[in-house]
Scaffold this motif. Structure first.
Motif, mmCIF file in Angstrom:
data_model
loop_
_atom_site.group_PDB
_atom_site.id
_atom_site.type_symbol
_atom_site.label_atom_id
_atom_site.label_comp_id
_atom_site.label_asym_id
_atom_site.label_seq_id
_atom_site.Cartn_x
_atom_site.Cartn_y
_atom_site.Cartn_z
ATOM 1 N N ARG A 190 31.992 -92.241 37.935
ATOM 2 C CA ARG A 190 31.388 -92.951 36.789
ATOM 3 C C ARG A 190 30.291 -92.140 36.111
ATOM 4 O O ARG A 190 29.834 -92.500 35.043
ATOM 5 N N THR A 191 29.867 -91.051 36.725
ATOM 6 C CA THR A 191 28.723 -90.319 36.198
ATOM 7 C C THR A 191 29.110 -89.041 35.453
ATOM 8 O O THR A 191 28.272 -88.179 35.243
ATOM 9 N N LEU A 192 30.364 -88.901 35.041
ATOM 10 C CA LEU A 192 30.756 -87.708 34.294
ATOM 11 C C LEU A 192 30.133 -87.731 32.902
ATOM 12 O O LEU A 192 30.095 -88.771 32.247
ATOM 13 N N THR A 193 29.683 -86.572 32.468
ATOM 14 C CA THR A 193 29.128 -86.470 31.125
ATOM 15 C C THR A 193 30.274 -86.355 30.119
ATOM 16 O O THR A 193 31.428 -86.131 30.483
ATOM 17 N N GLU A 194 29.939 -86.469 28.859
ATOM 18 C CA GLU A 194 30.945 -86.363 27.798
ATOM 19 C C GLU A 194 31.607 -84.987 27.802
ATOM 20 O O GLU A 194 32.820 -84.869 27.626
ATOM 21 N N SER A 195 30.835 -83.940 28.025
ATOM 22 C CA SER A 195 31.413 -82.598 28.045
ATOM 23 C C SER A 195 32.340 -82.405 29.250
ATOM 24 O O SER A 195 33.356 -81.713 29.142
ATOM 25 N N GLN A 196 32.022 -83.018 30.372
ATOM 26 C CA GLN A 196 32.896 -82.924 31.540
ATOM 27 C C GLN A 196 34.206 -83.669 31.294
ATOM 28 O O GLN A 196 35.274 -83.202 31.695
ATOM 29 N N LEU A 197 34.133 -84.808 30.619
ATOM 30 C CA LEU A 197 35.351 -85.548 30.272
ATOM 31 C C LEU A 197 36.230 -84.749 29.318
ATOM 32 O O LEU A 197 37.457 -84.708 29.477
ATOM 33 N N ARG A 198 35.606 -84.096 28.333
ATOM 34 C CA ARG A 198 36.367 -83.265 27.400
ATOM 35 C C ARG A 198 37.010 -82.082 28.118
ATOM 36 O O ARG A 198 38.148 -81.723 27.828
ATOM 37 N N TYR A 199 36.283 -81.481 29.060
ATOM 38 C CA TYR A 199 36.817 -80.376 29.854
ATOM 39 C C TYR A 199 38.045 -80.830 30.637
ATOM 40 O O TYR A 199 39.077 -80.159 30.641
#
Length: 40
Positions: free
Chosen positions: A8-17
């Motif tokens: 639940r703690t992924l950042t937006e950039s990690q989700l895009r990656y």
């Protein structure tokens, strides 16, 4: 390359990656399928 673990703690950039990595993996798997079909 490994994706970030789904928490639940992924950042937006990690989700895009993770999304970009998944899309690249699909393209690569399709290319392997085409090559495999070419040289049966």
């Amino acid at each position: 390359m490994k994706p970030f673990k789904q928490t639940r703690t992924l950042t937006e950039s990690q989700l895009r990656y993770n999304c970009a990595l998944s899309q690249a993996r699909v393209v690569i798997e399709q290319a392997y399928g085409i090559l495999k079909g070419r040289w049966r």
